[in-house]
Enzyme design. Structure first.
Site, mmCIF file in Angstrom:
data_model
loop_
_atom_site.group_PDB
_atom_site.id
_atom_site.type_symbol
_atom_site.label_atom_id
_atom_site.label_comp_id
_atom_site.label_asym_id
_atom_site.label_seq_id
_atom_site.Cartn_x
_atom_site.Cartn_y
_atom_site.Cartn_z
ATOM 1 C CB CYS A 338 -1.004 -0.004 1.147
ATOM 2 S SG CYS A 338 -0.372 -0.615 2.716
ATOM 3 N NE ARG A 367 2.573 -8.984 5.520
ATOM 4 C CZ ARG A 367 1.275 -8.844 5.304
ATOM 5 N NH1 ARG A 367 0.418 -9.668 5.880
ATOM 6 N NH2 ARG A 367 0.833 -7.889 4.512
ATOM 7 C CD GLN A 385 -0.672 -9.090 0.696
ATOM 8 O OE1 GLN A 385 -0.179 -8.003 0.422
ATOM 9 N NE2 GLN A 385 -1.333 -9.301 1.812
ATOM 10 C CG ASP A 387 -2.237 -5.667 -1.703
ATOM 11 O OD1 ASP A 387 -3.379 -5.574 -1.239
ATOM 12 O OD2 ASP A 387 -1.230 -5.189 -1.151
ATOM 13 C CG HIS A 389 -4.097 -0.493 -2.082
ATOM 14 N ND1 HIS A 389 -3.048 -1.232 -2.583
ATOM 15 C CD2 HIS A 389 -4.165 -0.759 -0.762
ATOM 16 C CE1 HIS A 389 -2.478 -1.900 -1.588
ATOM 17 N NE2 HIS A 389 -3.142 -1.633 -0.476
ATOM 18 C CE LYS A 475 -8.530 -8.050 9.898
ATOM 19 N NZ LYS A 475 -7.226 -8.732 9.712
ATOM 20 C CG HIS A 521 -5.718 -1.448 2.415
ATOM 21 N ND1 HIS A 521 -4.349 -1.373 2.385
ATOM 22 C CD2 HIS A 521 -6.138 -0.309 3.043
ATOM 23 C CE1 HIS A 521 -3.955 -0.252 2.966
ATOM 24 N NE2 HIS A 521 -5.021 0.411 3.370
#
Length: 655
Positions: A338, A367, A385, A387, A389, A475, A521
């Site tokens: 992000c 991570r 991911q 991912d 946004h 979330k 997200h």
């Protein structure tokens, strides 16, 4: 849910519920109480059934006392630790005993069965701290819990709880106390109610209070259920889960591995696993384009200032790998995409006409998961991911969240996961952990209300998760059940009002003013690695034909038919169907078994009659056959089934 009862006079729970065989405790508000506890007139209580969630927890907690009593029979000088209930079971920690062996486990379980049959009553007794220290003088761990009120001890709340201290005595038919333990309860009325629905399952080492600087203890685990049938059903589920373990199947099917040379939590995908992963990526890439997203790409590392701006340092520092130094400048491996997407948004002026602006990336993040929590593909250190946004005006946020929910539920259904519900993760409601979260109360309340409204309007079941929010906003998580009924957290949608402020993101509104966008997200797979592992277990390695690494295998009955099999295979390849021919020296029967073991959806047998007829014979995963199907028809049949993305196994009736 059981009907509540209001006491008409002073009595005990036994007077209210004692004649109902499945009732093992009672509830006053949110407080669980033993049936032996006194009840005042006018109090409203709800019975707790043994097969309810609370009832099973009480059953399992009672089992820990029975197990500890059995262990102390064998080792009179044992130092008792803690014994909480856990999901589907219980454990107890013991010091000053021999190393646990399978034989010792059998002996303990045998003694437990005898204690259960002896029908000992669980009798609660209030005790002062001074009395507790005196009674527990020869139990150093229990004494420490009394002295420190359980601080720092995993599961210690089952021992001391809050308020006054209590002991629970196991009392035999003659009224004699056989065994006692520090505990807040509640417990079953008697050991007999444990029945024969329990079993000891495993053992391991553990550190007192989970601290490696403390004594090493022996931890014994068990499981307990309301009936023998429930226990057998649970053990059957465990056995089936073991067969479906994606780590085991990953090796057997040559999908992926975890080379020690790379380090823990870092998988490599083999060619067969790489095919499945590519199909997943192709699907979700096209799905993002269809849903209005634009593809972007960002680096794997960044200067640390970026993560200070985003707030991940210090709020998420423990989840990130230590920095790399480049002439005094620290660089971090990214743990999220992000911040970099924010830089793309900020790279030029934005107008409200561009919103929603949807950016999407296959972003690999890293991570620093602790080694103890790593688990195959479902918990790794390298995470890819899908991912995205979405940058929206505040008033667009509800529609964007609904758009994302529809995207995600369609994806889950396409991959054969049809049973799911929503979990709404928010700040903790009592505000005790506000320092974990960024933003004002008003911002959190507004964001939470938007997500809650979307969850309610979705028509799907949803449950609250206080305290489970990301540090920058609440979330929605989609929790999906697999073929065994196990629940997995899959996709997430997060409402972020913090990063737009931190990055000074702006768009020009219709009135010419500069406004902050809201950032949403979303990860549809969650992570490709985790989703892959879940699919392996959901399908027990037998991927649907459209996902399978090898969709068709041709098995010639003899070498004389190799050329014909090769010709058919080539025709399949022209239709982009993944096919192999078994040219091995194995006998025909073994070739068929190999195709079954490799879980190939379509096995095509080629023999003399097939060649003469210009045909092939199908053998399906369920063992059914369809003989001498003309080649053109067979190819059309296979192609149509794959194109349909049918998640069922093809059979002789799937025409």
């Amino acid at each position: 849910m059981p009907q509540s009862v209001t006491a008409t006079e002073d009595c005990t729970g036994f007077d209210l519920f004692g004649k109902q065989p499945k009732v093992v405790a009672m509830k006053k508000g949110e407080e669980l109480l033993d049936l032996s506890r006194s009840v005042s007139a006018g109090e409203t209580l709800t019975p707790v059934l043994i097969d309810s969630e609370d009832g099973l927890n009480i059953l399992r907690h009672s089992c820990t006392h029975v197990m500890a009593q059995a262990v102390q029979e064998i080792f009179p000088d044992v130092n008792l630790g803690i014994g909480p209930f856990i999901t589907d079971g219980f454990y107890y920690d013991f010091g000053n005993i021999e190393a646990v062996t399978p034989e010792l486990l059998k002996d303990i379980e045998k003694r437990m069965k005898r204690i259960v049959k002896s029908n000992q009553r669980f009798v609660r007794r209030d005790i002062t701290e001074e009395q507790a220290r005196e009674e527990l003088a020869n139990q150093p761990y229990k004494l420490e819990l009394v002295t420190t009120k359980g601080a720092g001890a995993e599961g210690a709340s089952v021992e001391v709880g809050t308020g006054g201290l209590t002991m629970y005595d196991n009392v035999d038919r003659n009224g004699e106390c056989i065994w006692t333990d520090l505990c807040r309860g509640p417990h079953l009325p008697s050991t007999k109610l444990i029945g024969n629905g329990f079993a000891l399952t495993k053992f391991s080492s553990a550190y007192w209070k989970g601290d490696q600087a403390n004594d090493q203890l022996q931890r014994i685990y068990g499981t307990a259920w309301a009936s023998k049938d429930d226990l057998v059903a649970y053990q059957t589920r465990l056995a089936e889960a073991a067969k479906r373990d994606h780590r085991k199947l990953g090796t057997e099917l040559d999908l992926f591995s975890f080379p020690e040379e790379l380090g823990a939590g870092l998988p490599v995908f083999h060619p067969r696993g790489g095919i499945v992963r590519r199909v997943m990526e192709d699907y979700v890439r096209q799905a993002h384009i269809k849903n209005g997203f634009q593809y972007v790409s960002t680096p794997h590392i960044s200067k640390e200032d970026l993560f200070h701006t985003s707030g991940h340092l210090p709020y998420y520092a423990d989840g990130m790998f230590p920095p790399m130094d480049d002439d005094g400048q620290n660089y971090y491996l990214k743990a999220m995409n992000c911040p970099m997407h924010n830089l793309i948004f900020r790279s030029r002026g934005r107008s409200y006409r561009e919103l929603p602006l949807r950016l999407f990336e296959f972003g690999t993040v890293y991570r620093n998961e602790k080694s103890g929590v790593l688990q195959g593909l479902t918990r790794v250190r390298m995470i890819t991911q899908d991912d995205s946004h979405s940058y929206v005006m505040a008033e667009q946020a509800p529609d964007e969240i609904k758009h994302l929910l529809n995207f995600i539920t369609t994806l889950l259904s396409d991959f054969g996961l049809h049973d799911y519900y929503l979990e709404l993760s928010t700040r903790d409601e009592d505000g005790k952990k506000k320092d974990k979260f960024i933003g004002t109360d008003e911002q959190w309340e507004n964001a939470t209300n938007v997500l809650r409204q979307c969850a309610e309007e979705s028509g799907m079941k949803w449950v609250p998760d206080p305290g489970g929010a990301a540090f920058y906003g609440p979330k929605i998580s989609i929790q999906a059940k697999d073929a065994l009924g196990r629940t997995w957290q899959m996709s997430t949608i997060q409402y972020d009002f913090n990063q737009p402020e931190r990055f000074q993101l702006e768009y020009t509104a219709p009135d010419g003013s500069h406004q902050r966008p809201v950032m949403i997200h979303a990860a549809k797979f969650g992570s490709i690695e985790r989703f892959f592992g879940i699919l392996v277990e959901h399908y027990a390695g037998a991927f649907p034909a459209w996902l399978a690494p090898e969709q068709v295998r041709l098995v010639p009955v003899a070498e004389a038919f190799y050329d014909y099999a090769t010709e058919v295979a080539n025709q399949l390849r022209t239709r982009d169907i993944r096919v192999e021919v078994d040219y091995s020296d194995d006998r025909f029967g073994k070739k068929i078994r190999n195709a079954s073991k490799d879980k190939v959806p379509f096995t095509l047998i080629v023999g003399g009659d097939d060649v003469d007829a210009g045909a092939v014979s199908f053998r399906y995963r369920d063992g059914s056959q369809e003989n001498q199907v003309p080649v053109a028809q067979a190819l059309d049949q296979i192609e149509a089934f794959i194109a349909s993305r049918n998640n069922e196994n093809p059979t002789a009736k799937s025409e």
